[in-house]
Design an enzyme around this catalytic site. Structure first.
Site, PDB file in Angstrom:
ATOM      1  N   GLU A 118       0.842  -1.186   0.000  1.00 29.88           N
ATOM      2  CA  GLU A 118       0.000   0.000   0.000  1.00 29.88           C
ATOM      3  C   GLU A 118       0.877   1.236   0.000  1.00 29.88           C
ATOM      4  OE1 GLU A 118      -1.704  -1.379   3.598  1.00 29.88           O
ATOM      5  OE2 GLU A 118       0.299  -2.080   4.044  1.00 29.88           O
ATOM      6  N   ARG A 156      28.997  -0.882  -3.153  1.00 31.96           N
ATOM      7  CA  ARG A 156      30.207  -1.267  -3.896  1.00 31.96           C
ATOM      8  C   ARG A 156      31.020  -0.064  -4.352  1.00 31.96           C
ATOM      9  NH1 ARG A 156      29.881  -1.263  -9.095  1.00 31.96           N
ATOM     10  NH2 ARG A 156      31.165  -3.063  -9.597  1.00 31.96           N
TER      11      ARG A 156
END
Ligand code: 6GU
Length: 240
Positions: A118, A156
Site C-alpha cells: 500500500e 560497492r
C-alpha cells in the site's frame, strides 16, 4: 556509510544485505545497517500501522504518525549534525541508475523508507522525503527488495567495500558501454572454443577485440546506450 531502513519487513533487508560482499563490509564496519520496524511505532494495542484511504478505493494506507515516529527515532540514533537524505522507494520515483548510486555513495548517512502493498500517507512523505526513487518500470509488492538493490549498488562504490580483484569491475557503465564476454578453462566446452585472440598472448589485439565486443553487445542489447556512445565517439561506429 550508515544505512537506516524503515520498513514493515526488516528481515528481507537484513537477510539480503548480511550476505556476500555487503555482509563482509558490514562485518568490517565499513558500512552499517540499522533496520527500523515501522510496526514498533504503531499507536494502538493491535499494532496496526495502516487504515482505510480517505475518498475510498482498494487497499490500505500506512498512517503518517507511525512513519513520522519511526523517523524521529531514527534521527535520534544519528550523531551527525547534518540532516540525512531520506530516500522513499516507490514506482512513482525517478529511476535509479549508476549516477544516482555514485551520488548516494558520497553521503555518510542515508535513511531509506519502504512501503509494502500500500502507499504511505502523503503528508509525512512531504515532510521527510528528499529523494523519490524507483528501480524500474514494473511494480513490486514492496520497496524492501528495491532498497536492497539501491544499497548494494551504492555499497560497492564505498571505498574499502570491494577487494582489489573485485574493483576491476567497477567501470561497467563508467564508459557508457556494456562489458565484454569472459572465458576461463576449459579451452573447449560443449564443442565451443575460447576465441583464438584471447589465447594469442597479444595484449593489444586482446584489448581491441574486447572493445569491439563491448560495442557489438551494446548495440544489440542496449541500442539506446550505443546511440549515445556513438554521438560522442563517431569514429567507433560499427561498420556492419
Ligand atoms: Cl522502489 N517499489 C515498488 N513497490 N515497486 C517498484 C519500485 C519500488 N521500483 C520499481 N517498482
Amino acid at each position: 556509510m550508515n544505512y537506516y531502513v524503515l520498513s514493515l519487513f526488516p528481515e528481507i533487508i537484513e537477510n539480503s544485505l548480511n550476505a556476500s560482499i555487503t555482509g563482509r563490509a558490514i562485518e568490517k564496519e565499513i558500512i552499517t545497517l540499522t533496520s527500523v520496524d515501522i510496526r514498533d511505532f504503531s499507536d494502538n494495542k493491535h499494532m496496526k500501522v495502516d487504515d482505510y484511504p480517505y475518498g475510498g478505493g482498494a487497499g490500505l494506507v500506512i498512517k503518517p504518525t507511525c512513519v513520522y515516529d519511526a523517523y524521529l527515532h531514527t534521527l535520534s540514533l544519528i550523531k551527525n549534525q547534518k540532516k540525512p537524505r531520506v530516500v522513499y522507494m516507490t514506482p512513482q520515483g525517478s529511476v535509479f541508475n549508476q549516477k544516482k548510486a555514485a551520488d548516494f555513495a558520497k553521503e555518510e548517512d542515508l535513511i531509506i523508507l519502504c512501503g509494502h502493498y500500500e502507499g504511505i500517507d502523503e503528508r509525512v512523505l512531504e515532510t521527510i522525503v528528499t529523494d523519490y526513487v524507483s528501480i524500474g518500470d514494473y511494480v513490486l509488492t514492496g520497496g524492501e527488495i528495491a532498497s536492497v538493490i539501491v544499497m548494494d549498488a551504492v555499497s560497492r562504490l564505498v571505498p574499502g567495500v570491494l577487494g582489489n580483484s573485485e574493483s576491476a569491475f567497477t567501470d561497467t557503465f563508467s564508459d557508457g558501454l556494456l562489458e565484454y564476454p569472459q572465458y576461463t578453462r576449459p579451452e573447449e566446452f560443449l564443442g565451443m572454443k575460447v576465441p583464438e585472440v584471447l589465447r594469442s598472448g597479444h595484449h593489444g589485439n586482446v584489448e581491441k577485440w574486447r572493445h569491439e565486443q563491448k560495442l557489438i553487445r551494446t548495440r544489440k542489447n542496449r541500442p539506446d546506450l550505443y546511440e549515445k556512445y556513438i554521438m560522442l565517439h563517431p569514429e567507433e561506429e560499427l561498420k556492419d
